[in-house]
Design a protein around this motif. Structure first.
Motif, PDB file in Angstrom:
ATOM      1  N   PRO A 208       2.550  -4.324 -11.401  1.00 42.19           N
ATOM      2  CA  PRO A 208       3.797  -4.790 -10.768  1.00 42.19           C
ATOM      3  C   PRO A 208       4.860  -3.695 -10.671  1.00 42.19           C
ATOM      4  N   VAL A 209       4.894  -2.800 -11.645  1.00 47.25           N
ATOM      5  CA  VAL A 209       5.924  -1.757 -11.641  1.00 47.25           C
ATOM      6  C   VAL A 209       5.560  -0.671 -10.626  1.00 47.25           C
ATOM      7  N   ILE A 210       4.286  -0.305 -10.576  1.00 52.38           N
ATOM      8  CA  ILE A 210       3.857   0.699  -9.590  1.00 52.38           C
ATOM      9  C   ILE A 210       4.126   0.177  -8.181  1.00 52.38           C
ATOM     10  N   ALA A 211       3.841  -1.105  -7.972  1.00 55.09           N
ATOM     11  CA  ALA A 211       3.984  -1.693  -6.627  1.00 55.09           C
ATOM     12  C   ALA A 211       5.433  -1.661  -6.141  1.00 55.09           C
ATOM     13  N   GLU A 212       6.376  -1.622  -7.075  1.00 56.21           N
ATOM     14  CA  GLU A 212       7.794  -1.636  -6.667  1.00 56.21           C
ATOM     15  C   GLU A 212       8.167  -0.399  -5.857  1.00 56.21           C
ATOM     16  N   THR A 213       7.505   0.747  -6.145  1.00 57.76           N
ATOM     17  CA  THR A 213       7.908   1.966  -5.417  1.00 57.76           C
ATOM     18  C   THR A 213       6.804   2.564  -4.557  1.00 57.76           C
ATOM     19  N   ALA A 214       5.545   2.255  -4.843  1.00 56.26           N
ATOM     20  CA  ALA A 214       4.458   2.884  -4.082  1.00 56.26           C
ATOM     21  C   ALA A 214       4.491   2.421  -2.629  1.00 56.26           C
ATOM     22  N   ALA A 215       3.959   3.290  -1.736  1.00 53.94           N
ATOM     23  CA  ALA A 215       3.805   2.852  -0.349  1.00 53.94           C
ATOM     24  C   ALA A 215       2.772   1.737  -0.310  1.00 53.94           C
ATOM     25  N   HIS A 216       1.672   1.966  -1.038  1.00 55.83           N
ATOM     26  CA  HIS A 216       0.647   0.931  -1.133  1.00 55.83           C
ATOM     27  C   HIS A 216      -0.068   1.055  -2.477  1.00 55.83           C
ATOM     28  N   LEU A 217      -0.377  -0.082  -3.074  1.00 56.89           N
ATOM     29  CA  LEU A 217      -1.167  -0.104  -4.315  1.00 56.89           C
ATOM     30  C   LEU A 217      -2.448  -0.884  -4.068  1.00 56.89           C
ATOM     31  N   THR A 218      -3.581  -0.221  -4.368  1.00 62.39           N
ATOM     32  CA  THR A 218      -4.861  -0.916  -4.307  1.00 62.39           C
ATOM     33  C   THR A 218      -5.360  -1.074  -5.742  1.00 62.39           C
ATOM     34  N   VAL A 219      -5.573  -2.305  -6.158  1.00 61.79           N
ATOM     35  CA  VAL A 219      -6.058  -2.560  -7.520  1.00 61.79           C
ATOM     36  C   VAL A 219      -7.561  -2.776  -7.458  1.00 61.79           C
ATOM     37  N   PHE A 220      -8.297  -1.955  -8.209  1.00 60.43           N
ATOM     38  CA  PHE A 220      -9.753  -2.082  -8.257  1.00 60.43           C
ATOM     39  C   PHE A 220     -10.101  -2.894  -9.511  1.00 60.43           C
ATOM     40  N   GLN A 221     -10.577  -4.109  -9.289  1.00 53.38           N
ATOM     41  CA  GLN A 221     -10.828  -5.028 -10.411  1.00 53.38           C
ATOM     42  C   GLN A 221     -12.327  -5.181 -10.655  1.00 53.38           C
ATOM     43  N   ARG A 222     -12.743  -4.896 -11.912  1.00 54.60           N
ATOM     44  CA  ARG A 222     -14.151  -5.142 -12.249  1.00 54.60           C
ATOM     45  C   ARG A 222     -14.303  -6.543 -12.842  1.00 54.60           C
ATOM     46  N   THR A 223     -13.435  -6.861 -13.809  1.00 53.45           N
ATOM     47  CA  THR A 223     -13.492  -8.198 -14.409  1.00 53.45           C
ATOM     48  C   THR A 223     -12.125  -8.850 -14.262  1.00 53.45           C
ATOM     49  N   ALA A 224     -12.118 -10.004 -13.610  1.00 59.84           N
ATOM     50  CA  ALA A 224     -10.848 -10.742 -13.483  1.00 59.84           C
ATOM     51  C   ALA A 224     -10.412 -11.196 -14.876  1.00 59.84           C
ATOM     52  N   ASN A 225      -9.100 -11.366 -15.039  1.00 56.12           N
ATOM     53  CA  ASN A 225      -8.568 -11.576 -16.383  1.00 56.12           C
ATOM     54  C   ASN A 225      -7.544 -12.709 -16.395  1.00 56.12           C
ATOM     55  N   TYR A 226      -7.484 -13.382 -17.507  1.00 56.95           N
ATOM     56  CA  TYR A 226      -6.404 -14.349 -17.715  1.00 56.95           C
ATOM     57  C   TYR A 226      -5.135 -13.563 -18.043  1.00 56.95           C
ATOM     58  N   SER A 227      -3.997 -14.136 -17.740  1.00 52.91           N
ATOM     59  CA  SER A 227      -2.755 -13.556 -18.248  1.00 52.91           C
ATOM     60  C   SER A 227      -1.693 -14.647 -18.307  1.00 52.91           C
ATOM     61  N   ILE A 228      -0.825 -14.490 -19.272  1.00 50.93           N
ATOM     62  CA  ILE A 228       0.254 -15.459 -19.488  1.00 50.93           C
ATOM     63  C   ILE A 228       1.576 -14.728 -19.210  1.00 50.93           C
ATOM     64  N   PRO A 229       2.547 -15.365 -18.571  1.00 48.52           N
ATOM     65  CA  PRO A 229       3.826 -14.673 -18.373  1.00 48.52           C
ATOM     66  C   PRO A 229       4.465 -14.294 -19.703  1.00 48.52           C
ATOM     67  N   ALA A 230       5.024 -13.082 -19.747  1.00 56.52           N
ATOM     68  CA  ALA A 230       5.658 -12.624 -20.994  1.00 56.52           C
ATOM     69  C   ALA A 230       7.030 -13.279 -21.183  1.00 56.52           C
ATOM     70  N   ARG A 231       7.757 -13.403 -20.043  1.00 57.10           N
ATOM     71  CA  ARG A 231       9.147 -13.898 -20.079  1.00 57.10           C
ATOM     72  C   ARG A 231       9.993 -12.993 -20.967  1.00 57.10           C
ATOM     73  N   ASN A 232       9.930 -11.722 -20.670  1.00 56.95           N
ATOM     74  CA  ASN A 232      10.770 -10.784 -21.422  1.00 56.95           C
ATOM     75  C   ASN A 232      12.234 -10.972 -21.043  1.00 56.95           C
ATOM     76  N   GLY A 233      13.115 -10.549 -21.911  1.00 56.21           N
ATOM     77  CA  GLY A 233      14.543 -10.610 -21.610  1.00 56.21           C
ATOM     78  C   GLY A 233      15.322  -9.992 -22.745  1.00 56.21           C
ATOM     79  N   PRO A 234      16.619  -9.755 -22.503  1.00 55.98           N
ATOM     80  CA  PRO A 234      17.432  -9.144 -23.563  1.00 55.98           C
ATOM     81  C   PRO A 234      17.637 -10.103 -24.729  1.00 55.98           C
ATOM     82  N   LEU A 235      17.786  -9.536 -25.926  1.00 57.03           N
ATOM     83  CA  LEU A 235      18.139 -10.355 -27.091  1.00 57.03           C
ATOM     84  C   LEU A 235      19.651 -10.307 -27.255  1.00 57.03           C
ATOM     85  N   THR A 236      20.244 -11.442 -27.466  1.00 56.50           N
ATOM     86  CA  THR A 236      21.691 -11.474 -27.690  1.00 56.50           C
ATOM     87  C   THR A 236      21.972 -11.099 -29.151  1.00 56.50           C
TER      88      THR A 236
END
Ligand code: NAP
Length: 549
Positions: A208-236
């Motif tokens: 996601p970070v590379i895609a923000e600035t690259a002209a194009h990103l091609t992701v080569f996937q061998r094994t699809a993966n589960y992922s859970i949102p991190a929901r990062n954010g600042p700590l008060t």
């Protein structure tokens, strides 16, 4: 990779380095720094740390790829041996990034005056045990040899980069990098066509970070993966204060939990919970984000039907998020149960595939055949690229230890002792290698646990063991082949009691590195149980080990 970070320490060799040490420690990450503190400041030993980088940090020194961030929550991804130190540091985000972790380790190192006993830019090239002198002779890339009674490896589990041998890489005319050896100056992706190989925890953070600035990103996937949102954010400030106030409870929970995290694993069964209620639990965990998703039910890692409820929930989320049905199909065709490979957490990974400048290539359907001077060629077509990012993981757990070229009693090389895969006792000692301790070695819970919790337990056990030896006048400790057989059997039983071995391509099994023996390496019996076993071994007079043999 030898470039100096601003303000990096510059400890150099001194004449005093030539007399034998009580202990030499390899690595200045979480493990090495705490081990130095314990042996030097609690036992009064003469100790030195050898570190190939020019600063502290270990894995966080090298992993500076875009999007890099720890998946453990910051208030638990730190030392807990000192409440005072815990209270003095304030984390700024829910999950810490590499720069903040490095700053934290520098803070601890300064606070405990550790750096005077760390030699930076000093890579260990080999070490052998000198039986007559009962000393380890440790060689470094500056041509020097140091000696010590004890040798302690603190080299981490995920530090030997796995760069696949794809034909043609040497002819590639663009820039390439492995995420675990990321250039300190970074890579400017602006206007570039980028290919990323790998969709593990690292690739899922980077894309996601590379895609923000690259002209194009091609992701080569061998094994699809589960992922859970991190929901990062600042700590008060209030969050920071709460964690400090709850230190005692947090530490107790981390010590009692099987995974070392500061949250409890539910005792409920997914299989026995009514579908609507179960769905609500998953929805809440998805919203909350992070590794807590795994803790929603007790049976997710031991019962295939229970696991399938979580797996199908996540696959449904992927299909909801990703707009192109064909891309969604590729991302959601996952061949292993949830969490049997280390489950990543992400920040907008699946959403990234909705961008116009991102595409996905399934290399099981269309395998990579070679790297050309201008890009990557699969069976069906060539993808022109300016940059290739290898998010291809590590020769995990055993790799960093084998890279040290260790030779024990009677010329036995570690590589020979481990021809069929790593064997040891408690993940801590190998027969034939007296006075060598391996922090978070294969056979330890380490990577299945919140790492600092696992590390503190190992370091303290090793410290107590050496203190015991000093008190009793023992010079040498070594485990036995029988004890190793027993431990390896137990590690296998613990893995086989879970669904973990069902992921065929997992690095837990060494399956990601061609030719590596397939052995389930981490101890899956849980950190709390492991801690009890270690305490019992020590309490019973270090059964499983022999002194002064
Ligand atoms: P990884 O989980 O081993 O993933 C490597 C990826 O590269 C996989 O998708 C793998 O595919 C692919 N790959 C490997 N060799 C390949 C080849 N020859 N051709 C094509 N694809 C290939 O490595 P990682 O993502 O660096 O993560 C390793 C571990 O580091 C994690 O599991 C985690 O424990 C730790 N980590 C933690 C954090 C964090 O805390 N935030 C972040 C990053 C990493 P296959 O699946 O098919 O093998």
């Amino acid at each position: 990779m030898s470039q100096s970070a601003p303000g990096a320490p510059t400890n150099r060799e001194s004449g005093a380095d030539t007399a034998p040490f009580d202990a030499l420690i390899i690595g200045a990450g979480f493990s090495g720094l705490y081990q130095l503190h314990c042996l030097r400041d609690k036992l009064g030993l003469r100790v030195q740390v050898l570190e190939m980088a020019d600063d502290v940090g270990g894995t966080w020194y090298w992993n500076r790829y875009p999007g890099a961030r720890c998946d453990s929550e910051s208030h638990s991804y730190c030392y807990a041996f000192s409440e005072e130190i815990y209270r003095e540091w304030s984390w700024t985000e829910r999950y810490p990034g590499p720069a903040e972790i490095r700053r934290y380790l520098r803070f601890v190192a300064d606070r405990l005056d550790l750096l005077r006993d760390v030699r930076f830019e000093t890579r260990v090239t080999g070490a052998e045990y000198d039986e007559g002198a009962n000393l380890w002779r440790v060689h470094t890339d500056d041509g020097r040899t140091r000696s010590a009674q004890f040798l302690i490896t603190a080299v981490g589990c995920l530090s030997a980069a796995n760069i696949p041998k794809i034909p043609g890489l040497e002819r590639f005319e663009g820039q390439w990098a492995h995420t675990g050896q990321w250039p300190h100056e970074g890579i400017d992706f602006r206007g570039k066509r980028v290919g990323q190989i790998g969709t593990g925890s690292t690739g899922i953070q980077a894309a996601p970070v590379i895609a923000e600035t690259a002209a194009h990103l091609t992701v080569f996937q061998r094994t699809a993966n589960y992922s859970i949102p991190a929901r990062n954010g600042p700590l008060t400030e209030a969050d920071q204060q709460t964690y400090k106030d709850e230190f005692g409870d947090l530490r107790r929970i981390m010590h009692e939990a099987s995974n070392g995290h500061p949250f409890l694993i539910s005792q409920r069964s997914a299989r026995e919970t009514p579908a609507a209620e179960r769905r609500q639990v998953y929805e809440q965990a998805w919203e909350k984000g992070g590794l807590r998703f795994r803790a929603t039910f007790a049976d997710l890692l031991v019962d295939e039907a229970a696991n399938e409820t979580a797996a199908s929930f996540i696959k449904e989320k992927i299909r909801q998020i990703v707009r192109d049905p064909e891309t969604a199909r590729k991302l959601a065709t996952i061949d292993h149960p949830f969490a049997t490979k280390r489950p990543p957490v992400d920040s907008h990974y699946f959403e990234t595939f909705n961008r116009d400048n991102v595409s996905l290539v399934d290399i099981r359907e269309d395998p990579i055949e070679e790297i050309t001077p201008g890009g990557i060629r699969t069976r069906s077509q060539e993808y022109p690229l300016d940059v290739i990012v290898f998010a291809t993981g590590f020769d995990a757990m055993s790799g960093p230890l084998l890279n040290l070229n260790l030779t024990g009693r009677n010329g036995l090389r570690l590589a020979e002792a481990w021809t069929a895969g790593p064997v040891n006792t408690l993940g801590l000692q190998v027969a034939g290698f007296p006075n060598l301790f391996t922090i978070t070695g294969p056979g330890s819970p380490s990577v299945l646990c919140n790492m600092p919790v696992a590390i503190e337990q190992h370091v303290e056990w090793i410290t107590d063991c050496i203190a015991h030896m000093r008190e009793q006048g023992h010079e040498r400790i070594e485990t036995t082949p029988e004890a190793m057989d027993k431990w390896v059997r137990h590690v296998n039983e613990a893995a086989n009691a879970t669904l973990l071995p069902k992921a065929n391509s997992s690095w837990y099994l060494g399956a990601n590195v061609p030719g590596k023996p397939r052995v389930f390496m981490p101890y899956a019996g849980g950190m709390a149980r492991y801690r009890r076993i270690c305490e019992q071994v020590a309490g019973d007079g270090y059964t499983e080990f022999v002194f002064d043999a």
